[in-house]
Write an enzyme that holds these catalytic residues in place. Structure first.
Site, mmCIF file in Angstrom:
data_model
loop_
_atom_site.group_PDB
_atom_site.id
_atom_site.type_symbol
_atom_site.label_atom_id
_atom_site.label_comp_id
_atom_site.label_asym_id
_atom_site.label_seq_id
_atom_site.Cartn_x
_atom_site.Cartn_y
_atom_site.Cartn_z
ATOM 1 N N ASP A 101 80.831 38.534 34.820
ATOM 2 C CA ASP A 101 80.282 39.504 33.784
ATOM 3 C C ASP A 101 79.536 38.798 32.681
ATOM 4 O O ASP A 101 80.001 37.665 32.518
ATOM 5 C CB ASP A 101 80.946 40.494 33.341
ATOM 6 N N GLU A 159 85.586 40.879 33.120
ATOM 7 C CA GLU A 159 86.555 40.346 32.236
ATOM 8 C C GLU A 159 86.609 40.434 30.858
ATOM 9 O O GLU A 159 87.528 40.652 30.251
ATOM 10 C CB GLU A 159 86.660 38.875 32.735
#
Ligand SMILES: [Zn+2]
Ligand SMILES: [Zn+2]
Length: 413
Positions: A101, A159
């Protein structure tokens, strides 16, 4: 820096380096492709599609059938992917974790591969993590005869929040076949290129957050006796919270209590009815779980009581501390030493109060998370993580893949 060939290593080991080096242009290409298409947590669809497309190109089948040696699964915890590479020989199962991400940041770099998504940027290096994991998958898929057992490469969403590790574990990524140990890395601009930060025990801190509203009684700024001043009450709370670290937590343990946000009041001559504050708590020692939270509530409640104020407190334990297993940390350390080629390249003083949801994997199975130095000030690649000009030296991509591959061959050898 990886600039010289090792002289003392076996042919095998130098062949890994040669093969990974020949992959370097692809690693850079993949990383830049992903850098241009950053996606926020649980929205990494293009990223996941790219990973799946590469795996397919290399002969991976999308199947749950464990007899298929090269296989993958998509849609785990929304956008997560697991690529599994089984050798022909029985052996242990090693997990390798990468996060995918990006962050809600507008990129300020003027590079040709800058973000094409407005207001979103890979400012933490997860594009690099995905590229390194892909390179590792590519290499292992083409060298299945070099190791025994199975490698599971976990491409994790979110995350940066709200966290993709926990839902992936809940959906069974560590099972069937059961992962015996797990490794993962973070490209790290706090360390120079050519170094690896690895240590046993706590590497990164637990992350907890709290939000608190203090309810007093508003009134005229010149007539405080008719009020309960929420600012005065809250100011005492902010100060008293500092005693948790100074006077409650064992000084040998590290902890942080930060009030990062404080809002109250509307005018200079009005006593504020309510005050709102929020903050973060960090610590390494898992024994402190619940303890800091308890002390925060005691302090807020006690001070409020003494002033006839009331409060609402919301407290969230986001990520536990990242705790490395001594044996797996030793494995990573020995492999990293071969890759950086000098003991000075290993940095044990690499703890940070930053957090990572790799911690959830490490709670389930022994493992090691480590930092891969990626800063290169001579190329202006040294901005901190989460900065709009963050970028890293892509030479680190090959080093990361080489460390992962060598860990596989040592662990599953
Ligand atoms: Zn980050
Ligand atoms: Zn990160």
């Amino acid at each position: 820096m990886v600039s010289t060939f090792p002289h003392t290593h076996s042919v095998d080991v130098s062949q890994i380096r040669l093969a990974i080096r020949s992959l370097q242009p692809q690693l850079v290409e993949w990383r830049r492709y992903l850098h241009q298409r950053p996606e926020l947590g649980f929205k990494e669809q293009q990223t996941a599609n790219f990973v799946a497309q590469k795996l397919q190109e290399w002969g991976f089948e999308q199947t749950l059938d464990t007899s298929v040696p090269l296989r993958y699964q998509t849609g785990i915890a929304k956008t997560g992917i697991v690529a599994t590479i089984s050798s022909n020989r029985p052996g242990p199962v090693l997990g390798i974790r990468a996060d995918m991400d990006a962050l809600p940041i507008q990129e300020e770099n003027e590079v040709p591969y800058r973000s094409q998504h407005d207001g979103i940027m890979h400012a933490c290096g997860h594009d690099g993590h995905t590229a390194i994991a892909l390179g590792t998958a590519y290499y292992l898929a083409h060298h299945r005869e070099d190791f025994a057992g199975t490698v599971k490469i976990i491409f994790q969403p979110a995350e940066e929040g709200p966290g993709g590790a926990k839902p992936m574990i809940e959906e069974g990524v560590l099972k069937n076949p059961d992962v015996a140990a797990i490794i993962g890395l973070h490209l790290w601009n706090n360390l120079p290129l050519g170094t690896v930060g690895v240590r046993t025990g706590a590497l990164m801190a637990a992350v907890e957050v709290f939000q608190c509203t203090i309810f007093g009684k508003g009134g005229h700024g010149a007539m405080p006796h008719q009020t309960v001043d929420s600012i005065v009450v809250s100011a005492q709370i902010v100060n008293a919270l500092q005693t948790i670290v100074a006077r409650n937590v064992d000084p040998i343990d590290s902890a942080v209590v930060t009030v990062g946000k404080f809002h109250a009041g509307t005018a200079h001559n009005v006593i504020a009815d309510t005050a709102k504050m929020s903050g973060t708590v960090r610590y390494f020692n898992p024994k402190l779980e619940g303890y800091v939270e308890k002390r925060i509530e005691q302090i807020i409640s006690g001070i409020c009581q003494s002033h006839d104020a009331s409060y609402e407190l919301e407290y969230l334990q986001l990520y536990p501390p990242v705790i490395n297993d001594s044996k797996i940390a030793e494995l990573v350390r020995s492999v990293a030493l071969e890759v950086v080629e000098t003991p000075a390249g290993l940095v044990p003083e690499c703890q940070t109060m930053g957090g990572e949801d790799m911690a959830f994997f490490l709670q389930q199975v022994p493992g090691c998370y480590f930092f891969l130095g990626s800063a290169n000030p001579s190329k202006d690649l040294a901005y901190p993580h989460h900065h709009p000009r963050f970028d890293f030296d892509e030479t680190a991509l090959g080093m990361g893949a080489e460390i992962f591959v060598r860990c596989v061959e040592k662990f599953c050898g």
